[in-house]
Design an enzyme around this catalytic site. Structure first.
Site, PDB file in Angstrom:
ATOM      1  N   LYS A  13      31.084  44.933  35.655  1.00 52.14           N
ATOM      2  CA  LYS A  13      29.713  45.190  36.142  1.00 52.14           C
ATOM      3  C   LYS A  13      28.766  45.407  34.962  1.00 52.14           C
ATOM      4  O   LYS A  13      27.709  44.798  34.877  1.00 52.14           O
ATOM      5  CB  LYS A  13      29.668  46.449  37.041  1.00 52.14           C
ATOM      6  CG  LYS A  13      30.585  46.424  38.232  1.00 52.14           C
ATOM      7  CD  LYS A  13      30.468  47.694  39.057  1.00 52.14           C
ATOM      8  CE  LYS A  13      30.932  48.968  38.366  1.00 52.14           C
ATOM      9  NZ  LYS A  13      32.380  49.027  38.067  1.00 52.14           N
ATOM     10  N   ARG A  88      27.880  53.454  45.610  1.00 58.91           N
ATOM     11  CA  ARG A  88      29.335  53.433  45.557  1.00 58.91           C
ATOM     12  C   ARG A  88      29.957  54.031  46.816  1.00 58.91           C
ATOM     13  O   ARG A  88      31.180  54.038  46.956  1.00 58.91           O
ATOM     14  CB  ARG A  88      29.764  54.266  44.345  1.00 58.91           C
ATOM     15  CG  ARG A  88      30.947  53.740  43.611  1.00 58.91           C
ATOM     16  CD  ARG A  88      31.178  54.636  42.436  1.00 58.91           C
ATOM     17  NE  ARG A  88      30.389  54.215  41.299  1.00 58.91           N
ATOM     18  CZ  ARG A  88      30.906  53.911  40.115  1.00 58.91           C
ATOM     19  NH1 ARG A  88      32.197  53.994  39.915  1.00 58.91           N
ATOM     20  NH2 ARG A  88      30.129  53.549  39.133  1.00 58.91           N
ATOM     21  N   ARG A 127      39.187  48.819  26.571  1.00 61.05           N
ATOM     22  CA  ARG A 127      37.730  48.872  26.362  1.00 61.05           C
ATOM     23  C   ARG A 127      37.382  49.856  25.242  1.00 61.05           C
ATOM     24  O   ARG A 127      37.993  50.910  25.089  1.00 61.05           O
ATOM     25  CB  ARG A 127      37.035  49.334  27.636  1.00 61.05           C
ATOM     26  CG  ARG A 127      35.544  49.601  27.406  1.00 61.05           C
ATOM     27  CD  ARG A 127      34.754  49.751  28.661  1.00 61.05           C
ATOM     28  NE  ARG A 127      35.298  50.750  29.558  1.00 61.05           N
ATOM     29  CZ  ARG A 127      34.910  50.889  30.819  1.00 61.05           C
ATOM     30  NH1 ARG A 127      33.998  50.083  31.320  1.00 61.05           N
ATOM     31  NH2 ARG A 127      35.449  51.810  31.572  1.00 61.05           N
ATOM     32  N   ARG A 160      36.366  55.598  25.993  1.00 59.11           N
ATOM     33  CA  ARG A 160      35.844  56.551  26.977  1.00 59.11           C
ATOM     34  C   ARG A 160      36.957  57.497  27.404  1.00 59.11           C
ATOM     35  O   ARG A 160      38.097  57.072  27.574  1.00 59.11           O
ATOM     36  CB  ARG A 160      35.337  55.780  28.210  1.00 59.11           C
ATOM     37  CG  ARG A 160      33.854  55.511  28.183  1.00 59.11           C
ATOM     38  CD  ARG A 160      33.396  54.536  29.231  1.00 59.11           C
ATOM     39  NE  ARG A 160      33.719  54.899  30.610  1.00 59.11           N
ATOM     40  CZ  ARG A 160      33.284  54.236  31.672  1.00 59.11           C
ATOM     41  NH1 ARG A 160      32.496  53.186  31.518  1.00 59.11           N
ATOM     42  NH2 ARG A 160      33.626  54.606  32.885  1.00 59.11           N
ATOM     43  N   ARG A 171      40.862  56.334  39.164  1.00 59.81           N
ATOM     44  CA  ARG A 171      39.517  55.796  39.429  1.00 59.81           C
ATOM     45  C   ARG A 171      39.584  54.579  40.333  1.00 59.81           C
ATOM     46  O   ARG A 171      38.771  54.428  41.244  1.00 59.81           O
ATOM     47  CB  ARG A 171      38.832  55.424  38.108  1.00 59.81           C
ATOM     48  CG  ARG A 171      38.279  56.627  37.379  1.00 59.81           C
ATOM     49  CD  ARG A 171      37.980  56.319  35.929  1.00 59.81           C
ATOM     50  NE  ARG A 171      37.074  55.221  35.751  1.00 59.81           N
ATOM     51  CZ  ARG A 171      37.066  54.421  34.680  1.00 59.81           C
ATOM     52  NH1 ARG A 171      37.924  54.609  33.703  1.00 59.81           N
ATOM     53  NH2 ARG A 171      36.193  53.457  34.602  1.00 59.81           N
TER      54      ARG A 171
HETATM   55  P1  AP5 Z   1      32.876  46.684  31.936  1.00 63.90           P
HETATM   56  O1  AP5 Z   1      31.786  45.693  31.995  1.00 63.90           O
HETATM   57  O2  AP5 Z   1      32.720  47.872  31.090  1.00 63.90           O
HETATM   58  O3  AP5 Z   1      33.346  47.075  33.430  1.00 63.90           O
HETATM   59  P2  AP5 Z   1      32.633  47.957  34.549  1.00 63.90           P
HETATM   60  O4  AP5 Z   1      32.777  47.227  35.829  1.00 63.90           O
HETATM   61  O5  AP5 Z   1      31.275  48.342  34.104  1.00 63.90           O
HETATM   62  O6  AP5 Z   1      33.635  49.176  34.580  1.00 63.90           O
HETATM   63  P3  AP5 Z   1      33.359  50.753  34.500  1.00 63.90           P
HETATM   64  O7  AP5 Z   1      34.645  51.385  34.078  1.00 63.90           O
HETATM   65  O8  AP5 Z   1      32.154  51.060  33.699  1.00 63.90           O
HETATM   66  O9  AP5 Z   1      33.117  51.062  35.982  1.00 63.90           O
HETATM   67  P4  AP5 Z   1      33.259  52.442  36.636  1.00 63.90           P
HETATM   68  O10 AP5 Z   1      32.650  52.122  37.913  1.00 63.90           O
HETATM   69  O11 AP5 Z   1      34.592  53.025  36.701  1.00 63.90           O
HETATM   70  O12 AP5 Z   1      32.534  53.424  35.616  1.00 63.90           O
HETATM   71  P5  AP5 Z   1      31.042  53.959  35.546  1.00 63.90           P
HETATM   72  O13 AP5 Z   1      30.687  54.112  34.143  1.00 63.90           O
HETATM   73  O14 AP5 Z   1      30.176  53.172  36.438  1.00 63.90           O
HETATM   74  O15 AP5 Z   1      34.204  45.885  31.487  1.00 63.90           O
HETATM   75  C1  AP5 Z   1      35.437  46.562  31.300  1.00 63.90           C
HETATM   76  C2  AP5 Z   1      36.163  45.987  30.078  1.00 63.90           C
HETATM   77  O16 AP5 Z   1      36.537  44.641  30.334  1.00 63.90           O
HETATM   78  C3  AP5 Z   1      35.309  45.957  28.807  1.00 63.90           C
HETATM   79  O17 AP5 Z   1      36.113  46.235  27.716  1.00 63.90           O
HETATM   80  C4  AP5 Z   1      34.798  44.507  28.753  1.00 63.90           C
HETATM   81  O18 AP5 Z   1      34.589  44.079  27.417  1.00 63.90           O
HETATM   82  C5  AP5 Z   1      35.944  43.742  29.395  1.00 63.90           C
HETATM   83  N1  AP5 Z   1      35.484  42.588  30.190  1.00 63.90           N
HETATM   84  C6  AP5 Z   1      34.379  42.505  30.984  1.00 63.90           C
HETATM   85  N2  AP5 Z   1      34.313  41.294  31.575  1.00 63.90           N
HETATM   86  C7  AP5 Z   1      35.412  40.604  31.167  1.00 63.90           C
HETATM   87  C8  AP5 Z   1      35.904  39.286  31.435  1.00 63.90           C
HETATM   88  N3  AP5 Z   1      35.262  38.440  32.252  1.00 63.90           N
HETATM   89  N4  AP5 Z   1      37.063  38.909  30.841  1.00 63.90           N
HETATM   90  C9  AP5 Z   1      37.731  39.762  30.016  1.00 63.90           C
HETATM   91  N5  AP5 Z   1      37.310  41.012  29.716  1.00 63.90           N
HETATM   92  C10 AP5 Z   1      36.160  41.426  30.284  1.00 63.90           C
HETATM   93  O19 AP5 Z   1      31.229  55.405  36.193  1.00 63.90           O
HETATM   94  C11 AP5 Z   1      31.961  56.406  35.511  1.00 63.90           C
HETATM   95  C12 AP5 Z   1      32.097  57.635  36.370  1.00 63.90           C
HETATM   96  O20 AP5 Z   1      30.788  58.169  36.664  1.00 63.90           O
HETATM   97  C13 AP5 Z   1      32.734  57.410  37.759  1.00 63.90           C
HETATM   98  O21 AP5 Z   1      34.137  57.468  37.699  1.00 63.90           O
HETATM   99  C14 AP5 Z   1      32.130  58.584  38.549  1.00 63.90           C
HETATM  100  O22 AP5 Z   1      32.781  59.781  38.236  1.00 63.90           O
HETATM  101  C15 AP5 Z   1      30.719  58.655  38.005  1.00 63.90           C
HETATM  102  N6  AP5 Z   1      29.796  57.795  38.763  1.00 63.90           N
HETATM  103  C16 AP5 Z   1      29.155  56.685  38.334  1.00 63.90           C
HETATM  104  N7  AP5 Z   1      28.414  56.149  39.298  1.00 63.90           N
HETATM  105  C17 AP5 Z   1      28.583  56.933  40.393  1.00 63.90           C
HETATM  106  C18 AP5 Z   1      28.103  56.884  41.716  1.00 63.90           C
HETATM  107  N8  AP5 Z   1      27.273  55.901  42.140  1.00 63.90           N
HETATM  108  N9  AP5 Z   1      28.498  57.863  42.578  1.00 63.90           N
HETATM  109  C19 AP5 Z   1      29.309  58.850  42.187  1.00 63.90           C
HETATM  110  N10 AP5 Z   1      29.827  58.947  40.957  1.00 63.90           N
HETATM  111  C20 AP5 Z   1      29.460  58.004  40.060  1.00 63.90           C
HETATM  112 MG    MG Z   2      30.374  50.135  33.490  1.00 67.26          MG
END
Ligand code: AP5
Ligand code: MG
Ligand code: ZN
Length: 217
Positions: A13, A88, A127, A160, A171
């Site tokens: 994402k 989410r 990552r 992270r 997660r």
């Molecule tokens: P990346 O692009 O970083 O993936 P992502 O989908 O953004 O994954 P996240 O881990 O950031 O999602 P998340 O939802 O768990 O965490 P968030 O920060 O939102 O890609 C991942 C890796 O793969 C990278 O190394 C990248 O280089 C690689 N990659 C990407 N595309 C690729 C491809 N096509 N091929 C190969 N490699 C690839 O949330 C963190 C925490 O915050 C949550 O756990 C929760 O506690 C809280 N939080 C956030 N939002 C909310 C919400 N709306 N409600 C409640 N709690 C929330």
């Molecule tokens: Mg992300």
């Protein structure tokens, strides 16, 4: 253009949202990034969010909804926005609808990036992010030019805290059913697009851009 990225942790994402934000010159709003910044700066929000994030749980809806509502009112969102990782939960999706109504706007597209679980684990454990600008890399799939240094700003790359293997599985499990519910919710509204996000980063972006040009532009 008002977009939402939906997908399990590690589905790409953030990577894709960052590319599109640059291409279309609209802000990339990641609730995860907002929380991580708040934690880094030890703000009251950061103190509240830290425990949930470190354990892989979701931050309570009322906290998250309030933050997004405030963010979407800022002027830089006037031409559109890309939400990443919000909504989410169904409660968040309903809050966002209400918010959009009040602003007299609508969501154009919800882009669901689909990746199988074994691949998600590889992506998350490999990552690295820049501790200064938050840019995302992967040790194998998207390495920086110089090991452990950010190409964009020269900052140090770190893992992270929630990308340790135990937390990664938690997660994914916390988000599975909720993601399915949201897929249903947006399918009914006929704005959901499913993308095969297992391809390489550029191939995934090209596919997303094609869909946007066809459906939104
Ligand atoms: P990346 O692009 O970083 O993936 P992502 O989908 O953004 O994954 P996240 O881990 O950031 O999602 P998340 O939802 O768990 O965490 P968030 O920060 O939102 O890609 C991942 C890796 O793969 C990278 O190394 C990248 O280089 C690689 N990659 C990407 N595309 C690729 C491809 N096509 N091929 C190969 N490699 C690839 O949330 C963190 C925490 O915050 C949550 O756990 C929760 O506690 C809280 N939080 C956030 N939002 C909310 C919400 N709306 N409600 C409640 N709690 C929330
Ligand atoms: Mg992300
Ligand atoms: Zn950087």
């Amino acid at each position: 253009m008002n977009l939402v990225f939906l997908g399990l942790p590690g589905a790409g994402k953030g990577t894709q949202a960052q590319i599109l934000a640059k291409k279309y010159n609209i802000p990339h709003i990641s609730t995860g990034d907002i929380f991580r910044n708040a934690i880094k700066n030890e703000t009251p929000l950061g103190v509240k969010a830290k425990e949930y994030i470190d354990s892989g749980e979701l931050v309570p809806d009322e906290v998250t909804n309030g933050i997004v509502k405030e963010r979407l009112q800022k002027e830089d969102c006037n031409q559109g926005f890309i939400l990443d990782g919000y909504p989410r939960t169904l409660d968040q999706a309903e809050a966002l609808d209400e918010n959009m109504n009040q602003l007299d706007r609508k969501l154009d597209l919800v882009i669901y990036t689909k990746v199988k679980e074994s691949e998600l684990i590889k992506r998350l454990t490999g990552r690295r992010i820049c501790e200064d600008c938050g840019a995302t890399y992967h040790v194998e799939f998207d390495p920086p030019e110089v090991e452990a240094i950010c190409d964009k700003c020269g900052g140090n790359l770190i893992q992270r805290d929630d990308d340790k293997e135990e937390t990664v599985e938690k997660r994914i499990n916390v988000n599975k059913d909720k993601t399915d519910q949201l897929i249903n919710y947006y399918n009914k509204k006929d704005i959901l697009i499913e993308i095969d996000a297992e391809k390489e980063i550029d191939a995934v972006s090209n596919e997303i851009v094609d869909v946007i040009e066809e459906k939104v532009k």
